[in-house]
Write an enzyme that holds these catalytic residues in place. Structure first.
Site, PDB file in Angstrom:
ATOM      1  N   ARG A   1       1.825   1.769  -3.524  1.00 58.87           N
ATOM      2  CA  ARG A   1       0.704   2.324  -4.323  1.00 58.87           C
ATOM      3  C   ARG A   1       0.435   3.768  -3.952  1.00 58.87           C
ATOM      4  NH1 ARG A   1      -4.378  -1.330  -3.623  1.00 58.87           N
ATOM      5  NH2 ARG A   1      -5.304   0.211  -5.029  1.00 58.87           N
TER       6      ARG A   1
ATOM      7  N   ASN B   1     -17.954   3.370 -21.118  1.00 58.04           N
ATOM      8  CA  ASN B   1     -17.057   2.232 -20.920  1.00 58.04           C
ATOM      9  C   ASN B   1     -16.626   1.760 -22.316  1.00 58.04           C
ATOM     10  OD1 ASN B   1     -15.877  -0.322 -20.178  1.00 58.04           O
ATOM     11  ND2 ASN B   1     -17.142  -0.313 -18.316  1.00 58.04           N
TER      12      ASN B   1
ATOM     13  N   TYR C   1       0.823  -1.218   0.000  1.00 55.23           N
ATOM     14  CA  TYR C   1       0.000   0.000   0.000  1.00 55.23           C
ATOM     15  C   TYR C   1       0.854   1.264   0.000  1.00 55.23           C
ATOM     16  CZ  TYR C   1      -4.491  -2.270   0.096  1.00 55.23           C
ATOM     17  OH  TYR C   1      -5.595  -2.990  -0.278  1.00 55.23           O
TER      18      TYR C   1
ATOM     19  N   CYS D   1      -5.451   3.910  12.447  1.00 54.60           N
ATOM     20  CA  CYS D   1      -5.136   2.874  13.434  1.00 54.60           C
ATOM     21  C   CYS D   1      -5.988   1.645  13.114  1.00 54.60           C
ATOM     22  CB  CYS D   1      -5.476   3.371  14.848  1.00 54.60           C
ATOM     23  SG  CYS D   1      -5.519   2.047  16.081  1.00 54.60           S
TER      24      CYS D   1
ATOM     25  N   VAL E   1      -9.711   4.915  -4.995  1.00 58.05           N
ATOM     26  CA  VAL E   1      -9.068   5.377  -3.743  1.00 58.05           C
ATOM     27  C   VAL E   1      -7.895   6.309  -4.046  1.00 58.05           C
ATOM     28  CG1 VAL E   1      -9.777   3.327  -2.441  1.00 58.05           C
ATOM     29  CG2 VAL E   1      -7.624   3.268  -3.734  1.00 58.05           C
ATOM     30  N   ASP E   2      -7.862   6.805  -5.307  1.00 58.51           N
ATOM     31  CA  ASP E   2      -6.681   7.575  -5.746  1.00 58.51           C
ATOM     32  C   ASP E   2      -6.819   9.087  -5.581  1.00 58.51           C
ATOM     33  OD1 ASP E   2      -7.835   6.594  -9.026  1.00 58.51           O
ATOM     34  OD2 ASP E   2      -8.335   8.425  -7.937  1.00 58.51           O
TER      35      ASP E   2
ATOM     36  N   HIS F   1     -14.746   3.527  -1.142  1.00 62.39           N
ATOM     37  CA  HIS F   1     -13.774   2.502  -0.722  1.00 62.39           C
ATOM     38  C   HIS F   1     -12.575   3.105  -0.016  1.00 62.39           C
ATOM     39  CE1 HIS F   1     -15.429  -0.480  -3.958  1.00 62.39           C
ATOM     40  NE2 HIS F   1     -16.244  -0.308  -2.944  1.00 62.39           N
TER      41      HIS F   1
ATOM     42  N   SER G   1     -16.825  -2.202 -13.763  1.00 64.61           N
ATOM     43  CA  SER G   1     -17.316  -3.475 -14.321  1.00 64.61           C
ATOM     44  C   SER G   1     -18.663  -3.835 -13.717  1.00 64.61           C
ATOM     45  CB  SER G   1     -16.307  -4.590 -14.016  1.00 64.61           C
ATOM     46  OG  SER G   1     -16.183  -4.718 -12.593  1.00 64.61           O
TER      47      SER G   1
ATOM     48  N   GLN H   1     -15.552   4.532  -6.472  1.00 65.46           N
ATOM     49  CA  GLN H   1     -14.972   3.348  -5.845  1.00 65.46           C
ATOM     50  C   GLN H   1     -13.449   3.486  -5.791  1.00 65.46           C
ATOM     51  OE1 GLN H   1     -16.891  -0.504  -7.372  1.00 65.46           O
ATOM     52  NE2 GLN H   1     -17.565   1.011  -8.877  1.00 65.46           N
TER      53      GLN H   1
END
Ligand code: OAD
Length: 259
Positions: free
Chosen positions: A73, A222, A70, A130, A106-107, A122, A198, A104
């Site tokens: 990333r 899409n 993580y 924590c 997380v960037d 997400h 998707s 969705q």
């Protein structure tokens, strides 16, 4: 190439709308250089086994491996930028009274592109917490205030439990307030623009169904059909980076021509 009649239909729906919800998935960020989860070969999971990395059990079993993945990333985010599709969605806020983004991803790229009302279903790769949420859900830990290495999950400065990324792992519940807000917005909008997902993961995959049930026009962007496509009234085949700027430019032109 996007079908021109579908594009005109989508513009007409957006022009009539007061509230528009954009629901985005990993495909939204692909043109920023972030791999999707399920694209064959290059998908994030194709190289890693999610059960080994993105579950509470994996973190329990091997916290340092999960932590290192993580951190890698999270640090990669400094090297990527929002693309024209993210900026087009932010531009929508100047054309439509109410725009809400349910993502969705997380960037953090929607916020960086200027979208002002973003619900992160997400979590966010740049936020850590924590693992025991010892001071409430979530107990956010600012990594700049603690010393840590890339290879070892550091202890929470309050309780000593390990620090983890503030993202939703497989098998975990989504932040309840985010889910509640997302479904509330899905039920209130006149148009839901679903981009780059998707439709494989719940509860996000149910948002377009809820929107359609409540009377909204569902538009999907899409390059390929997805589990969402049967729910969409309009399917704009193409990538986020090419279709969204065209869609927003056409809406702007339409509004200028006949306000
Ligand atoms: P997926 O990888 O499942 O789907 C990506 C979608 O984006 C596919 O439908 C692709 O066809 C489409 N796509 C690919 N390139 C695109 C582009 N340039 N423009 C637009 N669309 C493109 O990703 P998600 O649907 O977001 O959850 O996956 C949902 C969740 O699965 C993720 O949030 C993650 C994962 O488990 C958690 O981590 C909890």
């Amino acid at each position: 190439m996007v079908d021109e009649s579908n594009l005109s239909e989508a513009v007409a729906a957006l022009k009539r709308a007061v509230r528009v919800v954009v629901s985005s998935g990993a495909g939204m960020s692909k043109e920023s250089g972030i791999p999707t989860f399920r694209d064959a070969l290059e998908g994030l999971w194709a190289r890693y086994d999610p059960a080994e990395l993105a579950t509470p059990e994996a973190f329990q079993r091997n916290p340092d491996l999960v932590w290192a993945w993580y951190i890698e990333r999270s640090e990669k985010l400094c090297t990527v930028q929002p693309h024209a599709g993210h900026y087009a969605i932010a531009e929508l806020e100047g054309l439509i009274p109410e725009v809400v983004v349910l993502t969705q991803n997380v960037d953090g790229l929607h916020v960086r592109a200027g979208s002002r009302d973003v619900v992160e279903l997400h979590g966010n790769l740049e936020r850590f917490k924590c693992s025991a949420d010892c001071r409430g859900r979530p107990t956010v830990i600012d990594l700049s205030t603690i010393s840590y290495s890339k290879d070892h999950a550091p202890p929470c400065p309050y309780c000593g439990a390990r620090v983890r990324p503030d993202v939703v792992w497989f098998g975990e519940l989504l932040p309840p307030e985010a889910v509640e807000r997302a479904f509330e917005e899905a039920r209130r909008c006149q148009v839901m623009l679903v981009v780059g997902t998707s439709g494989a993961v719940q509860p996000a995959a149910s948002l377009p169904v809820e929107a359609r049930r409540a009377g909204a026009v569902v538009i999907e962007v899409n390059p390929a059909p997805s589990f969402i496509t049967p729910t969409a009234h309009i399917f704009l085949q193409g990538t986020a980076g090419t279709v969204l700027p065209r869609l927003v430019a056409a809406l702007r032109a339409e509004q200028e021509e006949s306000p």
